[in-house]
Scaffold this motif. Sequence first.
Motif, PDB file in Angstrom:
ATOM      1  N   ILE A  76       0.839  -1.193   0.000  1.00  0.00           N
ATOM      2  CA  ILE A  76       0.000   0.000   0.000  1.00  0.00           C
ATOM      3  C   ILE A  76       0.878   1.249   0.000  1.00  0.00           C
ATOM      4  CG2 ILE A  76      -0.234   0.106   2.509  1.00  0.00           C
ATOM      5  CD1 ILE A  76      -3.231   0.954   1.813  1.00  0.00           C
ATOM      6  N   LYS A  77       0.431   2.235  -0.749  1.00  0.00           N
ATOM      7  CA  LYS A  77       1.112   3.519  -0.778  1.00  0.00           C
ATOM      8  C   LYS A  77       0.637   4.297   0.445  1.00  0.00           C
ATOM      9  CE  LYS A  77       1.822   7.518  -3.678  1.00  0.00           C
ATOM     10  NZ  LYS A  77       1.343   8.266  -4.818  1.00  0.00           N
ATOM     11  N   ILE A  78       1.558   4.650   1.349  1.00  0.00           N
ATOM     12  CA  ILE A  78       1.166   5.296   2.597  1.00  0.00           C
ATOM     13  C   ILE A  78       1.291   6.810   2.562  1.00  0.00           C
ATOM     14  CG2 ILE A  78       1.658   3.274   3.999  1.00  0.00           C
ATOM     15  CD1 ILE A  78       4.229   4.832   4.916  1.00  0.00           C
ATOM     16  N   ASN A  79       2.071   7.312   1.636  1.00  0.00           N
ATOM     17  CA  ASN A  79       2.218   8.757   1.462  1.00  0.00           C
ATOM     18  C   ASN A  79       2.827   9.009   0.086  1.00  0.00           C
ATOM     19  OD1 ASN A  79       5.077   8.454   1.717  1.00  0.00           O
ATOM     20  ND2 ASN A  79       4.923   8.659   3.929  1.00  0.00           N
ATOM     21  N   ARG A  80       3.220  10.228  -0.202  1.00  0.00           N
ATOM     22  CA  ARG A  80       3.764  10.545  -1.535  1.00  0.00           C
ATOM     23  C   ARG A  80       5.132   9.937  -1.786  1.00  0.00           C
ATOM     24  NH1 ARG A  80       3.462  16.918  -1.989  1.00  0.00           N
ATOM     25  NH2 ARG A  80       5.524  16.444  -1.233  1.00  0.00           N
ATOM     26  N   PHE A  81       5.760   9.402  -0.734  1.00  0.00           N
ATOM     27  CA  PHE A  81       7.149   8.964  -0.842  1.00  0.00           C
ATOM     28  C   PHE A  81       7.392   7.494  -0.537  1.00  0.00           C
ATOM     29  CE2 PHE A  81       6.902  13.348   0.748  1.00  0.00           C
ATOM     30  CZ  PHE A  81       7.418  14.003  -0.353  1.00  0.00           C
ATOM     31  N   ALA A  82       6.366   6.749  -0.105  1.00  0.00           N
ATOM     32  CA  ALA A  82       6.626   5.385   0.357  1.00  0.00           C
ATOM     33  C   ALA A  82       5.490   4.414   0.038  1.00  0.00           C
ATOM     34  CB  ALA A  82       6.875   5.387   1.864  1.00  0.00           C
ATOM     35  N   ILE A  83       5.903   3.199  -0.306  1.00  0.00           N
ATOM     36  CA  ILE A  83       5.015   2.049  -0.452  1.00  0.00           C
ATOM     37  C   ILE A  83       5.480   1.033   0.581  1.00  0.00           C
ATOM     38  CG2 ILE A  83       4.299   0.149  -1.952  1.00  0.00           C
ATOM     39  CD1 ILE A  83       4.902   1.969  -4.338  1.00  0.00           C
ATOM     40  N   VAL A  84       4.537   0.418   1.292  1.00  0.00           N
ATOM     41  CA  VAL A  84       4.901  -0.497   2.373  1.00  0.00           C
ATOM     42  C   VAL A  84       4.246  -1.853   2.153  1.00  0.00           C
ATOM     43  CG1 VAL A  84       4.653  -0.900   4.858  1.00  0.00           C
ATOM     44  CG2 VAL A  84       5.196   1.374   4.033  1.00  0.00           C
ATOM     45  N   ASN A  85       5.005  -2.892   2.450  1.00  0.00           N
ATOM     46  CA  ASN A  85       4.476  -4.252   2.475  1.00  0.00           C
ATOM     47  C   ASN A  85       3.647  -4.382   3.751  1.00  0.00           C
ATOM     48  OD1 ASN A  85       4.154  -7.037   2.982  1.00  0.00           O
ATOM     49  ND2 ASN A  85       5.985  -7.515   1.815  1.00  0.00           N
ATOM     50  N   LEU A  86       2.383  -4.751   3.624  1.00  0.00           N
ATOM     51  CA  LEU A  86       1.491  -4.835   4.778  1.00  0.00           C
ATOM     52  C   LEU A  86       1.997  -5.812   5.837  1.00  0.00           C
ATOM     53  CD1 LEU A  86      -1.940  -4.714   2.954  1.00  0.00           C
ATOM     54  CD2 LEU A  86      -0.927  -2.932   4.382  1.00  0.00           C
ATOM     55  N   ASP A  87       2.740  -6.828   5.431  1.00  0.00           N
ATOM     56  CA  ASP A  87       3.282  -7.797   6.388  1.00  0.00           C
ATOM     57  C   ASP A  87       4.306  -7.161   7.323  1.00  0.00           C
ATOM     58  OD1 ASP A  87       1.724  -9.808   5.295  1.00  0.00           O
ATOM     59  OD2 ASP A  87       3.312 -10.517   3.973  1.00  0.00           O
ATOM     60  N   TRP A  88       4.861  -6.025   6.948  1.00  0.00           N
ATOM     61  CA  TRP A  88       5.894  -5.356   7.743  1.00  0.00           C
ATOM     62  C   TRP A  88       5.327  -4.338   8.719  1.00  0.00           C
ATOM     63  CZ3 TRP A  88      11.152  -5.671   8.398  1.00  0.00           C
ATOM     64  CH2 TRP A  88      11.765  -6.688   7.692  1.00  0.00           C
ATOM     65  N   ILE A  89       4.032  -4.060   8.649  1.00  0.00           N
ATOM     66  CA  ILE A  89       3.447  -3.070   9.551  1.00  0.00           C
ATOM     67  C   ILE A  89       3.185  -3.701  10.916  1.00  0.00           C
ATOM     68  CG2 ILE A  89       1.469  -1.584   9.998  1.00  0.00           C
ATOM     69  CD1 ILE A  89       1.192  -1.216   6.976  1.00  0.00           C
ATOM     70  N   LYS A  90       3.763  -3.081  11.926  1.00  0.00           N
ATOM     71  CA  LYS A  90       3.557  -3.535  13.303  1.00  0.00           C
ATOM     72  C   LYS A  90       2.335  -2.858  13.910  1.00  0.00           C
ATOM     73  CE  LYS A  90       5.856  -3.636  17.792  1.00  0.00           C
ATOM     74  NZ  LYS A  90       7.077  -3.244  18.507  1.00  0.00           N
ATOM     75  N   GLU A  91       2.256  -1.531  13.736  1.00  0.00           N
ATOM     76  CA  GLU A  91       1.121  -0.797  14.298  1.00  0.00           C
ATOM     77  C   GLU A  91       1.010   0.585  13.668  1.00  0.00           C
ATOM     78  OE1 GLU A  91       1.594   0.833  18.398  1.00  0.00           O
ATOM     79  OE2 GLU A  91       3.525  -0.224  18.321  1.00  0.00           O
ATOM     80  N   VAL A  92      -0.122   1.211  13.921  1.00  0.00           N
ATOM     81  CA  VAL A  92      -0.358   2.590  13.512  1.00  0.00           C
ATOM     82  C   VAL A  92      -0.592   3.383  14.790  1.00  0.00           C
ATOM     83  CG1 VAL A  92      -1.848   4.167  12.250  1.00  0.00           C
ATOM     84  CG2 VAL A  92      -1.371   1.914  11.306  1.00  0.00           C
ATOM     85  N   GLN A  93       0.186   4.467  14.975  1.00  0.00           N
ATOM     86  CA  GLN A  93       0.040   5.292  16.166  1.00  0.00           C
ATOM     87  C   GLN A  93      -0.470   6.671  15.791  1.00  0.00           C
ATOM     88  OE1 GLN A  93       3.743   5.586  18.264  1.00  0.00           O
ATOM     89  NE2 GLN A  93       3.448   3.652  19.326  1.00  0.00           N
TER      90      GLN A  93
END
Length: 70
Positions: free
Chosen positions: A19-36
């Motif tokens: 998923i594209k999380i902002n204008r500068f980064a795409i993240v593999n969902l498996d690597w997300i630990k948490e959202v603060q």
Amino acid sequence: LHRISLKAMASRLDPEKFIKINRFAIVNLDWIKEVQELFKGDLVIILKNGKKLPLGRRNRDKIKSLVSQL
């Protein structure tokens, strides 16, 4: 090397894994630990390796719902 926009790269990746999380980064969902939540309602994604990435406002609701499903 080929130059490719982040939008074009995101379209080539599996949308159920990345998923594209902002204008500068795409993240593999498996690597997300948490959202603060930070001050003033800003959000940051914390990866499993401890790295913190700011979450863009555009994708906020979509990412929060995806992360809650993990």
